[in-house]
Design a protein around this motif. Structure first.
Motif, short mmCIF file in Angstrom:
data_model
loop_
_atom_site.label_atom_id
_atom_site.label_comp_id
_atom_site.label_asym_id
_atom_site.label_seq_id
_atom_site.Cartn_x
_atom_site.Cartn_y
_atom_site.Cartn_z
N ASP A 33 -81.63 -39.83 64.42
CA ASP A 33 -80.66 -39.44 65.45
C ASP A 33 -80.72 -40.43 66.61
O ASP A 33 -81.73 -40.49 67.31
CB ASP A 33 -80.97 -38.02 65.94
N GLY A 35 -79.15 -40.20 69.35
CA GLY A 35 -78.84 -39.56 70.62
C GLY A 35 -77.47 -39.97 71.11
O GLY A 35 -76.62 -40.42 70.33
N TRP A 36 -77.25 -39.85 72.41
CA TRP A 36 -75.94 -40.17 72.96
C TRP A 36 -75.67 -41.67 73.01
O TRP A 36 -74.53 -42.10 73.04
CB TRP A 36 -75.81 -39.58 74.36
N THR A 111 -81.02 -37.40 78.83
CA THR A 111 -79.70 -37.73 78.28
C THR A 111 -79.68 -39.14 77.71
O THR A 111 -78.89 -39.44 76.80
CB THR A 111 -78.60 -37.58 79.34
N SER A 115 -82.90 -36.45 71.90
CA SER A 115 -82.05 -36.22 70.74
C SER A 115 -80.69 -35.72 71.20
O SER A 115 -80.52 -35.32 72.36
CB SER A 115 -82.70 -35.17 69.84
N THR A 116 -79.72 -35.74 70.30
CA THR A 116 -78.39 -35.26 70.66
C THR A 116 -78.43 -33.81 71.15
O THR A 116 -77.82 -33.50 72.19
CB THR A 116 -77.43 -35.41 69.47
N THR A 118 -80.85 -32.30 72.62
CA THR A 118 -81.49 -32.31 73.93
C THR A 118 -80.51 -32.72 75.02
O THR A 118 -80.44 -32.09 76.08
CB THR A 118 -82.71 -33.25 73.92
N ALA A 119 -79.76 -33.80 74.78
CA ALA A 119 -78.79 -34.26 75.77
C ALA A 119 -77.73 -33.19 76.02
O ALA A 119 -77.34 -32.94 77.17
CB ALA A 119 -78.13 -35.56 75.30
N GLU A 120 -77.28 -32.55 74.96
CA GLU A 120 -76.26 -31.50 75.12
C GLU A 120 -76.81 -30.31 75.90
O GLU A 120 -76.11 -29.72 76.73
CB GLU A 120 -75.77 -31.06 73.74
N ARG A 186 -69.87 -41.24 79.42
CA ARG A 186 -70.19 -40.13 78.52
C ARG A 186 -70.97 -39.04 79.24
O ARG A 186 -70.75 -37.85 79.00
CB ARG A 186 -71.01 -40.67 77.34
N SER A 306 -74.76 -45.98 69.65
CA SER A 306 -73.79 -44.98 69.24
C SER A 306 -72.39 -45.37 69.72
O SER A 306 -72.23 -45.81 70.86
CB SER A 306 -74.17 -43.61 69.82
N THR A 311 -67.88 -36.46 75.32
CA THR A 311 -68.76 -35.30 75.37
C THR A 311 -68.18 -34.22 76.28
O THR A 311 -68.90 -33.31 76.68
CB THR A 311 -70.15 -35.70 75.89
#
Length: 329
Positions: A33, A35-36, A111, A115-116, A118-120, A186, A306, A311
């Protein structure tokens, strides 16, 4: 880690920041992953230099507070303003300042490298907190942290602060700083921002366009410039005279005029900036990137940056109380 400076910094960061504000953040998984942002992104590069990241947050907080609504939001809804028997002293509460800085560091590290999920999660938490920040200024004007105009101003101050500190004080700043501005949109969209500036020039124009609505509130005036002399706060801590100087020295010229900033003579200015440059890069060289950065590298090994994916929230957030938000953060 044999360097005593690095060991001391790591112990301090672990005690004061990581153990308090990194709970529930995942940097090591799931494997693959990115992430962002991912390896090779401008955000990974800029945020890996923690000392300039922190300075950028200080600068962002300074210019952000030139909006009177922001000043009163902080006064009404945070511990940033020191009070004695409920009456403001005009000083920054050291613990309140440390908590705000700790939350900010965890958000911008999480962020960037988390991980994705976590950022969300971090973005949802901040949006939920914004939903609770509504009130009325002493002059009768209402404020609302969900106001699109406020979100755009807040976003512009943050990306400006982080990018400006990087450009001025990083040992090897990005050649194409606009790549950072484009990627960072983002984060702003995840917090509900719309119509956000995506280049250095657009951000400068956005900030200056707010000038007619800016002012120095008593809260801001009491906590800046000569009013901080001799307050006993260590130079590297929030609320110190030196960090206040460093923040005002980074401001655009129009904002420096508003903050009554006068540059020292050229020799003193060069000495101060050089000393700060050496201190920030010396600390970074001694400590290296945070373990969270190295965990993210291992998690996303072999991945490319990415591609940009919006987002922006696609559904309304649940309405939570401040206590409920803090319990799930």
């Amino acid at each position: 880690m044999n360097n005593p400076i690095a060991k001391r910094f790591e112990r301090s960061f672990d005690t004061d920041i990581r153990s308090r504000f990194f709970k529930g953040l995942d940097f090591g998984g799931p494997a693959g992953d990115p992430g962002w942002f991912g390896p090779g992104s401008a955000v990974w590069y800029v945020h890996s230099h923690l000392p300039t990241l922190i300075l950028g947050l200080v600068g962002a907080a300074y210019i952000e507070g030139l909006d009177p609504s922001i000043s009163w939001m902080g006064y009404d809804h945070s511990r940033l303003a020191e009070r004695v028997d409920g009456i403001p002293t005009g000083n920054i509460d050291p613990e309140g300042g440390a908590v705000r800085l700790g939350h900010s560091i965890s958000f911008f590290i999480g962020t960037a490298y988390g991980s994705t999920p976590t950022a969300e999660k971090l973005a949802r938490t901040v949006r939920a907190m914004h939903h609770t920040i509504k009130g009325t200024r002493p002059d009768g004007l209402a404020y609302d942290a969900d106001d699109p105009e406020w979100l755009r101003w807040n976003y512009a101050t943050v990306v400006w602060g982080l990018a400006t500190a990087h450009e001025r004080y990083h040992r090897r700043p990005l050649y194409d700083i606009d790549r950072y501005y484009r990627e960072f949109v983002r984060v702003g969209e995840a917090l509900g921002g719309t119509g956000l500036p995506a280049t250095k020039a657009e951000t400068a124009e956005c900030l200056e366009s707010y000038l007619p609505r800016l002012a120095l509130t008593p809260i801001k005036a009491f906590a800046t410039g000569p009013n901080l002399r001799g307050n006993g706060v260590p130079p590297w801590a929030p609320g110190s005279a030196f960090m206040d100087w460093a923040a005002r020295d980074m401001l655009p010229r129009w904002a420096q005029k508003l903050a009554l900033y006068q540059k020292p003579n050229p020799v003193a200015l060069r000495f101060r900036r050089t000393s700060l440059w050496l201190a920030l890069n010396g600390l970074h060289d001694a400590t290296g990137p945070l373990p969270e950065f190295r965990q993210a590298q291992a998690r996303a090994a072999g991945k490319k940056p990415s591609p940009f994916v919006s987002t922006a929230p696609t559904a309304p957030d649940p309405v939570l109380t401040r206590e409920e938000i803090e319990a799930t953060a």
